[in-house]
Design an enzyme around this catalytic site. Sequence first.
Site, short mmCIF file in Angstrom:
data_model
loop_
_atom_site.label_atom_id
_atom_site.label_comp_id
_atom_site.label_asym_id
_atom_site.label_seq_id
_atom_site.Cartn_x
_atom_site.Cartn_y
_atom_site.Cartn_z
N HIS A 131 0.82 -1.23 0.00
CA HIS A 131 0.00 0.00 0.00
C HIS A 131 0.84 1.27 0.00
O HIS A 131 0.35 2.34 -0.32
CB HIS A 131 -0.98 0.00 1.17
N ASP A 161 0.05 -7.55 1.56
CA ASP A 161 0.57 -6.20 1.71
C ASP A 161 2.09 -6.14 1.73
O ASP A 161 2.70 -5.47 2.56
CB ASP A 161 0.00 -5.55 2.97
N SER A 245 4.49 2.97 7.80
CA SER A 245 4.21 1.77 7.02
C SER A 245 5.43 1.32 6.24
O SER A 245 6.08 2.11 5.57
CB SER A 245 3.08 2.04 6.03
#
Length: 400
Positions: A131, A161, A245
Amino acid sequence: MTDEMNPVGHEPWTGYHAGLPAPPPAQPGGGGPHRARGWIALLVAMLVSLAVVGSLLAFSGGPRTASPAIPSTGATLPTSPASGSAGTSPVGAIVDINTSEQVLGADGLRPLGAGTGMVLTADGEILTNNHVVEGASSIQVTIPGHGSSTATVVGVDPTDDVALLQLNGASGLPTIALGDSSTVQAGDPITAIGNAFGRGGQPTATTGTVAAVHRSITARDPSGTSSERLNDVIQIAADVHPGDSGGAVLNAQGQVVGIITAGPSRSSGNGTGFAIPINSAIGIVNEIRAGHGSSEILLGERGFMGVAVQPVDPATAAQLGLSDTAGILVAGVQPGSPAAKVGMTAPAVIRTIDGQAVNTLDELGNAIHSKVPGEQIQVTWVDQQGQHTATVTLASGPAV
């Protein structure tokens, strides 16, 4: 039982999927970056002007009580390599990732988001979340002490992911030290390192503990139209922020045991985060390296049609003479794109791809992403002139 991690009065993180990238800095004279229609590769996840996006987290499985969080230090880590390994550094191997996107009606690229990555090899393999790079037309990676470089996508696993990037012309880079995530237990001390709030510069760190292992989480946007399930993740009691992230969760030995992938909806953090076990991530990386593509692992560039889309609303359906809201609304067509070349214009509703009905954004994305540039799909759509069917030759486009 499910807990909603969206405290009242706090906005979800900007972005999509678990663990969302931080927004780029606010532009002068405005309230923030304009993140308008993305181009379907499919990249509808980033269509902020067409759909409300963000993340609410729900989690299940394992113990319900998390260990108390140690407050975020916000500290910048030292730049010296980890002891015992001259080629590894928990800081020099943690990189900033900044992405840009092409926007309908705009020249050039605009900032899309910011995240974190980890250097796996001295010649520039970078591990991050899918992402973080999803929707990007350009990926820039900044390495402490080595400047910035353009990266390309080697392969991604959107379901888990995970993304593997390759820097152009890199050599002699410091690399992370890999740990064994199968040994991680609740109560273990950890350090989470990332590009908090996308500010760049030396990475920031926060300390905490492992709250639980083998958790399952669902990340979904507030509208409920899209969600993603991540299984067997590590829950940490440490502040995790937008921009972290793709960052590292280190054990007491300074080894990476997890990739930060999700956090609470409040941008200030609340002492909770989630990480993909490093063993799982490296397993996916090895499949990508071996060229083993599948329905879950997508290698290299994927098909691109060049349309901005959103769910069909009743008013537009009525305008096009449709009796239902089945299909996907085309809100924009990129000039010169594969869609434009077959005469598709907005507004229109895509009904089928290769004879199969597409009624959700994910279904449309999967139908396009299963192909590579140069392959063809048969598209049926309806506009004010009636129904059309054409064979579309896909081009290369943004990361998926």
